[in-house]
Design a protein around this motif. Structure first.
Motif, short mmCIF file in Angstrom:
data_model
loop_
_atom_site.label_atom_id
_atom_site.label_comp_id
_atom_site.label_asym_id
_atom_site.label_seq_id
_atom_site.Cartn_x
_atom_site.Cartn_y
_atom_site.Cartn_z
N SER A 1 4.76 -74.39 -18.38
CA SER A 1 3.70 -75.15 -19.02
C SER A 1 2.42 -75.04 -18.21
CB SER A 1 4.15 -76.27 -19.03
OG SER A 1 3.50 -77.33 -20.17
N MET B 117 -1.69 -76.82 -19.01
CA MET B 117 -2.35 -78.37 -19.85
C MET B 117 -3.43 -79.19 -19.13
SD MET B 117 -0.25 -81.57 -21.37
CE MET B 117 0.17 -80.31 -22.32
N ALA C 235 2.90 -75.41 -15.13
CA ALA C 235 4.36 -75.67 -14.48
C ALA C 235 4.35 -74.66 -14.15
CB ALA C 235 4.93 -76.47 -14.89
N PHE D 189 4.98 -77.63 -8.68
CA PHE D 189 3.02 -78.02 -9.71
C PHE D 189 2.06 -77.50 -9.13
CE2 PHE D 189 -0.04 -82.01 -10.48
CZ PHE D 189 -0.36 -80.73 -11.44
N ASP E 110 16.35 -77.88 -16.00
CA ASP E 110 17.53 -79.21 -17.34
C ASP E 110 18.53 -78.54 -17.29
OD1 ASP E 110 15.63 -80.02 -19.07
OD2 ASP E 110 15.34 -78.64 -20.70
N LEU F 171 21.16 -81.48 -16.05
CA LEU F 171 21.49 -82.27 -16.94
C LEU F 171 23.02 -81.43 -17.98
CD1 LEU F 171 18.28 -82.78 -19.41
CD2 LEU F 171 19.28 -84.19 -17.51
N PRO G 226 7.69 -79.07 -14.84
CA PRO G 226 6.88 -80.21 -15.55
C PRO G 226 6.83 -81.32 -15.81
CG PRO G 226 8.18 -77.87 -16.22
CD PRO G 226 8.27 -78.19 -15.10
N ARG H 85 6.32 -82.87 -12.98
CA ARG H 85 5.54 -83.07 -11.95
C ARG H 85 4.15 -83.16 -12.18
NH1 ARG H 85 7.02 -79.46 -7.34
NH2 ARG H 85 5.50 -80.49 -6.21
N MET H 86 3.85 -82.24 -13.89
CA MET H 86 2.47 -82.17 -13.49
C MET H 86 2.32 -83.33 -15.38
SD MET H 86 1.36 -78.76 -15.40
CE MET H 86 1.43 -78.43 -17.27
N PRO I 226 0.52 -87.29 -13.52
CA PRO I 226 -0.89 -87.70 -13.33
C PRO I 226 -1.24 -88.07 -14.85
CG PRO I 226 -0.77 -85.16 -12.51
CD PRO I 226 0.81 -86.06 -12.72
N ILE I 227 -0.72 -87.36 -15.89
CA ILE I 227 -0.98 -87.65 -17.02
C ILE I 227 -0.69 -89.30 -17.08
CG2 ILE I 227 -0.89 -87.19 -19.26
CD1 ILE I 227 -0.33 -84.37 -18.50
N GLN J 243 -3.24 -90.91 -16.05
CA GLN J 243 -4.56 -91.58 -16.18
C GLN J 243 -4.17 -92.18 -17.86
OE1 GLN J 243 -5.81 -87.67 -17.19
NE2 GLN J 243 -6.47 -86.89 -15.67
N ILE K 239 14.28 -82.00 -20.13
CA ILE K 239 13.65 -83.04 -19.39
C ILE K 239 11.75 -82.35 -19.49
CG2 ILE K 239 15.02 -84.92 -18.07
CD1 ILE K 239 14.32 -83.31 -15.82
N VAL L 117 9.68 -83.78 -26.44
CA VAL L 117 10.34 -82.86 -25.22
C VAL L 117 8.88 -82.25 -24.88
CG1 VAL L 117 11.51 -80.83 -24.90
CG2 VAL L 117 12.02 -82.94 -26.81
N VAL M 54 5.64 -81.51 -22.04
CA VAL M 54 4.91 -81.59 -21.48
C VAL M 54 3.91 -81.99 -22.54
CG1 VAL M 54 3.08 -81.63 -19.15
CG2 VAL M 54 4.83 -80.55 -18.47
N GLN M 55 3.43 -83.40 -22.20
CA GLN M 55 2.78 -83.92 -23.47
C GLN M 55 0.66 -84.55 -22.67
OE1 GLN M 55 4.06 -83.72 -26.84
NE2 GLN M 55 5.03 -83.12 -25.81
N SER M 56 -0.21 -84.28 -23.49
CA SER M 56 -1.09 -84.19 -23.49
C SER M 56 -1.73 -85.90 -23.26
CB SER M 56 -1.96 -83.36 -24.50
OG SER M 56 -2.20 -83.84 -25.13
N GLN N 150 -1.91 -86.12 -26.68
CA GLN N 150 -0.75 -86.45 -27.96
C GLN N 150 0.36 -87.61 -27.57
OE1 GLN N 150 0.78 -82.57 -25.77
NE2 GLN N 150 0.67 -81.63 -27.66
#
Lengths: 273, 101
Positions: free
Chosen positions: A83, A85, A94, A99, A135, A138, B31, B33-34, B37-38, B41, B72, B88, B90-92, B95
């Motif tokens: 990912s 972003m 990631a 990260f 995942d 899980l 992801p 861990r990314m 920080p979002i 914020q 996750i 599902v 990472v979301q900004s 978002q």
């Protein structure tokens, strides 16, 4: 492993390596997320006859380029990028369970990969996953299927077995169909049904849309300006992922251009401060 | 205020009132861990109006299961205890704000 770079490059093919060398020349710190050189499309080329100054088989040229990267000051990060972003003033990436952060990211992931399974995109996050290390936990004690090849897939299969999953493995070849109701529970491989709790699809490269949510693409090809800018601030792209012609010279050239643009972008950020 | 860590003891009481966003995460997941920080914020910007929370799925698999978390990070927004959206991956920040309606 984690860290912060000026420029993070996703892809260790000709475009990514060219971008890395250019950014290093401009005094930037560089991280390159790379699969082994043998996974580059160039590696399979029998003979490269249209690159100025050098000729040889694709594997020879790719190995030489990779050596140049290894000998450079760039940090090579082995693994699959999951990912990318923007995080405000930086861009995050990631990779497996690591990260990284950078002022700019250059996407050089090569030719775009379409979904390989019917139902893959619609069940993503509902019994379909691209990340075993995310995942897998899980699904401890459950049955999972892994579709994928290569060293990364092998290490992920080991990981899943180590944490107690019953793992069914399939190479990327064949006809796959994913079925289920609210979530995927059945994988059909060449007509044969397998019941699973999760299907891990481990491709060496994710599609641009899966890798960078919100990136503007057209039929899987990342839209860029001639300078290598995408629609996302701080994210640039170069090489085959930006479309045809799928040629070594074009990829190396675009990597160079995108790196120069990214360097300028970073310099403008520093000036703003 | 900062991002609130939920447990089985406070999950229901915290999510039952007002606007809440919960990040279902675990330490082993890059992801996630990314996403961290979002969320920080987001908390800084709209924390006065929205409860920004995290739930460790490794510590609380039962809660993850109750909300159908199969991958996750998963982010779920609640209004007065009712789930209003789920995403599902990472979301900004943008978002996440959109998820809260």
């Amino acid at each position: 492993m984690s860290g912060k770079f000026d420029i993070l490059i996703v892809g260790g093919g000709p475009a990514g390596i060219s971008a890395a060398l250019t950014a290093l020349n401009r005094g930037k710190s560089v991280g390159v997320i790379a699969n082994p050189p043998s996974s580059s499309k160039l590696y399979l080329a029998e003979e490269v006859t249209n690159y100025p100054g050098i000729s040889g088989s694709g594997s020879e040229i790719m190995e030489a380029m990779h050596r140049q990267l290894v000998d450079s000051a760039a940090t090579i990060i082995e693994g699959r990028a999951l990912s990318v972003m923007p995080l405000g003033s930086t861009v995050g990436a990631a990779v497996g369970n690591d990260f990284f952060e950078a002022s700019a990211v250059i996407v050089a992931t090569g030719i775009s990969r379409r979904p390989i399974c019917a139902g893959e995109s619609s069940f993503l996050g509902r019994g379909v996953s691209y990340c075993a290390t995310c995942d897998g936990m899980l699904y401890r004690g459950k049955t999972v299927a892994v579709i994928g090849e290569g060293a990364e897939a092998e290490s992920d299969i080991r990981f899943l077995r180590d944490i107690g999953c019953e793992v069914l493995t399939f190479s990327g070849k064949g006809k796959f169909d994913i079925r289920g109701d609210t979530r995927a529970d059945t994988l059909i491989v060449n007509g044969k049904e397998y019941k699973t709790d999760c299907i891990f699809i481990l491709k060496e490269t994710l599609s641009a849309e899966s890798l960078v949510p919100g990136i503007e693409t057209e039929r899987g090809i990342i839209k860029t300006t001639r300078a290598g800018e995408t629609n996302i601030k701080g994210v640039f792209a170069a090489g085959d992922c930006t479309g045809a012609p799928y040629q070594l010279a074009k990829a190396a050239g675009e990597g160079n251009v995108a790196a120069l643009t990214a360097c300028e972008y970073i310099n403008s950020l520093t000036k703003e401060k | 205020m900062s991002v609130m860590h939920l447990t089985k003891d406070n999950f229901d009481s915290v999510t039952s009132s007002g606007l809440v966003i919960v990040d279902f995460w675990a330490e082993w997941c890059g992801p996630c861990r990314m996403q961290g920080p979002i969320l920080d914020q987001l908390e800084e910007e709209i924390g006065s109006k929205v409860k920004v929370c995290k739930l460790n799925v490794d510590d609380h698999p039962d809660i993850a299961q109750r909300f159908g978390v199969f991958s996750i990070p998963t982010l779920i927004a609640f209004r007065d205890g009712k789930q209003i959206s789920k995403a599902v991956g990472v979301q900004s920040k943008e978002q996440l704000i959109a998820m809260l309606g």
